[in-house]
Write a protein that holds these residues in place. Structure first.
Motif, PDB file in Angstrom:
ATOM      1  N   LYS A  84      -7.995   7.355   0.354  1.00  0.00           N
ATOM      2  CA  LYS A  84      -7.712   5.946   0.011  1.00  0.00           C
ATOM      3  C   LYS A  84      -8.987   5.276  -0.528  1.00  0.00           C
ATOM      4  CE  LYS A  84      -3.836   4.718   3.028  1.00  0.00           C
ATOM      5  NZ  LYS A  84      -3.435   3.901   4.204  1.00  0.00           N
ATOM      6  N   ASP A  88      -9.233   3.289  -4.017  1.00  0.00           N
ATOM      7  CA  ASP A  88      -9.714   1.892  -4.084  1.00  0.00           C
ATOM      8  C   ASP A  88     -10.851   1.755  -5.100  1.00  0.00           C
ATOM      9  OD1 ASP A  88      -7.916   1.120  -2.187  1.00  0.00           O
ATOM     10  OD2 ASP A  88      -9.353   1.143  -0.513  1.00  0.00           O
ATOM     11  N   GLN A 120       1.248   9.959   2.961  1.00  0.00           N
ATOM     12  CA  GLN A 120       0.651   8.618   3.035  1.00  0.00           C
ATOM     13  C   GLN A 120      -0.234   8.356   1.814  1.00  0.00           C
ATOM     14  OE1 GLN A 120       0.880   6.097   5.375  1.00  0.00           O
ATOM     15  NE2 GLN A 120       2.519   7.220   6.386  1.00  0.00           N
ATOM     16  N   ASN A 123       1.826   7.800  -1.407  1.00  0.00           N
ATOM     17  CA  ASN A 123       2.413   6.447  -1.486  1.00  0.00           C
ATOM     18  C   ASN A 123       1.368   5.409  -1.866  1.00  0.00           C
ATOM     19  OD1 ASN A 123       4.909   7.358  -0.954  1.00  0.00           O
ATOM     20  ND2 ASN A 123       5.077   6.517   1.116  1.00  0.00           N
ATOM     21  N   TYR A 124       0.170   5.563  -1.294  1.00  0.00           N
ATOM     22  CA  TYR A 124      -0.908   4.614  -1.583  1.00  0.00           C
ATOM     23  C   TYR A 124      -1.299   4.693  -3.061  1.00  0.00           C
ATOM     24  CZ  TYR A 124      -5.064   1.837  -0.432  1.00  0.00           C
ATOM     25  OH  TYR A 124      -6.005   0.846  -0.346  1.00  0.00           O
ATOM     26  N   SER A 128      -0.849   1.878  -6.123  1.00  0.00           N
ATOM     27  CA  SER A 128      -2.130   1.336  -6.628  1.00  0.00           C
ATOM     28  C   SER A 128      -2.009   0.773  -8.047  1.00  0.00           C
ATOM     29  CB  SER A 128      -3.204   2.434  -6.632  1.00  0.00           C
ATOM     30  OG  SER A 128      -2.943   3.375  -7.674  1.00  0.00           O
TER      31      SER A 128
END
Ligand SMILES: NC(=O)c1ccc[n+]([C@@H]2O[C@H](COP(=O)([O-])OP(=O)(O)OC[C@H]3O[C@@H](n4cnc5c(N)ncnc54)[C@H](OP(=O)(O)O)[C@@H]3O)[C@@H](O)[C@H]2O)c1
Length: 288
Positions: A84, A88, A120, A123-124, A128
């Motif tokens: 993640k 980001d 997970q 999906n992130y 995004s």
């Protein structure tokens, strides 16, 4: 400077190193990421950058002048937060495309750690807003070069808990070839999920026959119970979360849930995926 580079996470690992090779051969500028720049091999058009996905601030240097990221790491207990962080920073750095190496078992609701973490992260990434391509290999042929090959070399037998269940394992070389295509002809592969398999699901009796044919000696597959497989993994001090995950993979294969074959590799590469027989012939020395 024009953003034309490709950043490869996992560049020192099994799949990432093959991908770096392909990008280097194609004279594409890459940033190869590792947590430790010692012991790295230099490739033309590629530059190593030291960074750790668990330290967000270290990641900015990995994406300078990049347009795309290949996202891969191991199955560490902190992998979700780590990947993640990469997503980001990619968003902040206006990266256009992320190709994520996931798993055929990915499921954000799974109670097993590896499928859960890949699900997970997938999906992130999808949420995004960055263009994504998700690669889900359904088991990798090179897994056979570890304990199975060791056992074959020692006693011409090997042991698995999958009964006669089949799985269409894919060759790691096909995975890196697919990743290369997705990164270098990106628009075609934007916002796609590919389930990667070979052309044929096989069981371990088939694998034993293929090895026997190549080394010209009889090799026997010995099915074992889940209890025995669990005990073997515990004796090797594997983490409980991984043991649980691998037993679930074995159960799914034994129950006939992993026989699925797709044409993703063939369609993306324009040629058939490598077969069981080709794989064993190419790696004969591991089994002799
Ligand atoms: N084997 C299978 O059948 C199978 C099937 C489907 C999916 N998969 C997936 O394949 C992946 C593993 O691929 P692989 O075999 O190519 O990996 P690998 O050889 O184990 O390499 C892992 C790579 O990740 C890098 N890495 C790990 N943690 C990092 C961190 N915190 N920051 C930066 N880099 C980090 C390592 O770099 P350094 O050590 O140099 O820092 C290394 O290059 C896993 O996600 C697994 O779930 C495997």
């Amino acid at each position: 400077m024009k953003n034309n580079k490709i950043t490869v996470f996992g560049a020192s690992g099994n799949i990432g190193s093959l991908l770096i090779h392909l990008l280097s051969k194609a004279q594409i500028e890459t940033i190869a990421v590792t947590r430790n720049c010692h012991n790295t091999t230099d490739f033309p058009f590629s530059r190593w950058v030291q960074a750790d996905m668990s330290h967000k601030e270290s990641l900015y240097a990995t994406m300078e002048n990049s347009k795309a990221v290949f996202l891969l790491s191991g199955n560490s207990p902190t992998v979700v937060e780590e990947q993640k962080n990469v997503i980001d920073v990619a968003k902040e750095m206006a990266i256009k495309h992320i190709v994520k190496l996931s798993s055929g078992a990915a499921d954000p609701n799974s109670r097993f750690y590896v499928p859960y973490s890949h699900g997970q992260i997938e999906n992130y990434l999808i949420a995004s807003g960055i263009h994504y391509t998700i690669l889900r290999p359904n088991g990798i042929m090179q897994n056979w070069l570890g304990e199975i090959a060791d056992a074959v070399r020692k006693e011409r037998k090997f042991y698995e808990a999958t009964g006669d269940g089949k799985r269409a394992h894919v060759d790691r070389r096909d995975i890196s070839d697919v990743a290369f295509k997705c990164l270098t002809v990106p628009e075609t592969h934007f916002d796609k999920i590919y389930f990667l398999t070979s052309d044929k699901a096989v069981n371990y009796y088939d694998v034993a026959t293929a090895i026997s044919n190549v080394i010209h000696e009889e090799v026997i597959y010995c099915p074992i119970s889940f209890e025995q497989a669990k005990q073997d993994m515990e004796e090797k001090n594997m983490p409980a979360t991984l043991i649980e995950t691998f037993l679930a993979y074995d159960a799914a294969q034994r129950n006939g849930e992993t026989e699925i074959v797709t044409d993703c590799v063939r369609t993306i590469l324009g040629c058939p995926p490598r077969t069981l027989e080709t794989f064993i012939a190419d790696h004969a020395t591991y089994f002799q």
